[in-house]
Write an enzyme that holds these catalytic residues in place. Structure first.
Site, mmCIF file in Angstrom:
data_model
loop_
_atom_site.group_PDB
_atom_site.id
_atom_site.type_symbol
_atom_site.label_atom_id
_atom_site.label_comp_id
_atom_site.label_asym_id
_atom_site.label_seq_id
_atom_site.Cartn_x
_atom_site.Cartn_y
_atom_site.Cartn_z
ATOM 1 N N ASP A 21 58.236 21.186 58.123
ATOM 2 C CA ASP A 21 57.796 21.207 59.513
ATOM 3 C C ASP A 21 56.410 21.866 59.577
ATOM 4 O OD1 ASP A 21 58.867 20.883 62.492
ATOM 5 O OD2 ASP A 21 58.113 22.930 62.374
ATOM 6 N N HIS A 48 65.570 15.743 60.931
ATOM 7 C CA HIS A 48 64.393 16.584 60.738
ATOM 8 C C HIS A 48 64.649 17.801 59.861
ATOM 9 C CE1 HIS A 48 60.467 18.212 61.660
ATOM 10 N NE2 HIS A 48 61.012 19.370 62.019
#
Length: 311
Positions: free
Chosen positions: A107, A287
């Site tokens: 991320d 994610h």
């Protein structure tokens, strides 16, 4: 899922700030691997990978980034720009007497290690990025471009242009926000979805990606600190764009890019143009790659590091 013990942390002075750092495997004498978390995360996000990397002979360093956990949380927004954030990692290597390392990021941590490879190439042996590919700088500042593409309510734009609004909502109930966010698809926010939507959702979809005990580590930390420090990373995107103007945009180190097939983050287009020595892998997940597919990510890391001669 059971809670995995994580090594205790120490506070490491890095310039004008301190970083909360978990370290293991120094006695191995092996190559250094630095694991960099994203938003809204902590060093603890790497709890599955650290033990296996240490067992394989690596010296593993896992900082909690500035703005989070027990690390320093400067109040000036500019304290979270690309020069400061990459400087933290260089300072950490200096403190530990390490010349270079493999940097693994997820991320925002992925964005950080890409930028570190550009700004301090001599300190980066290789790069592994999870979820977020290298982003071309382009001719228009990033937030300005996203406002054009997605509108003013895109969460990057909202965070940049309406400081304090999201902070207050997330701070009001960290447990609900984090519980709603750390889930398998289709719970992951779409590009146009606001973090505020996630924070207010009373019926989240998907399944939790961690146990209640693991989630409590994050909830307890963000209850103490709030989210403003972590959100300040977003509020420097256009400043970062300016600071990177005269930097060679090509990442020349060996690199591994790991995508989640169900992630809403846009895949890298023509990634090899800017990262010529990249290998791309896609896992069946969303994610939170290293938490949704911990064993697969660990195996990928160990195999890829071995192929690069980082052993």
């Amino acid at each position: 899922m059971t809670q995995i013990p994580f090594p205790p942390s120490t506070l490491v002075p890095v310039g004008r700030v301190e970083l909360e750092v978990h370290e293991a495997g120094r006695e191995n004498g092996g190559p250094a691997v630095v694991l960099c978390h994203g938003f809204p995360e902590l060093a603890y996000s790497w709890r599955h990978q650290l033990p296996a990397l240490v067992a394989a002979g690596y010296h593993v360093i896992v900082p909690t980034q500035r703005g989070c956990g027990r690390s320093s949380r400067p109040t000036d927004v500019e304290a979270y720009d690309v020069t400061r954030l990459t400087g933290d990692l260089v300072g950490l290597l200096d403190h530990l007497g390490i010349e270079d390392a493999t940097f693994v990021g997820h991320d925002w941590g992925a964005m950080l290690v890409w930028w570190l490879a550009l700004l301090h190439p001599q300190r980066v042996r290789s790069v592994v990025a999870l979820s977020v590919p290298y982003v071309e700088r382009g001719d228009v500042p990033w937030v300005e471009a996203m406002a054009t593409w997605f509108g003013d309510e895109h969460y990057f734009v909202h965070l940049d242009r309406r400081p304090g609004v999201a902070d207050a909502v997330l701070d009001a109930d960290p447990a609900r926000f984090l519980r709603n966010l750390y889930r398998t698809p289709p719970a992951s926010p779409t590009p146009g979805m606001m973090l505020l939507d996630v924070a207010r959702d009373e019926h989240p979809r998907g399944e939790p990606v961690m146990s209640d005990a693991d989630l409590a580590v994050y909830v307890d930390a963000f209850r103490r600190t709030g989210f403003t420090g972590a959100l300040s990373w977003y509020r420097n995107l256009d400043r970062d764009w300016q600071l990177l103007a005269d930097v060679d945009p090509v990442v020349r180190q060996p690199a591994l890019m790991v995508y989640g097939a169900q992630d809403t983050v846009v895949r890298g287009q023509d990634l090899a143009r800017y990262v010529p020595h990249v290998e791309e892998v896609t896992l069946d997940c969303g994610h939170w790659v290293q938490q949704e597919r911990p064993e697969e990510v660990t195996r990928l890391l160990l195999e890829w590091l071995g192929r690069q001669g980082v052993a």
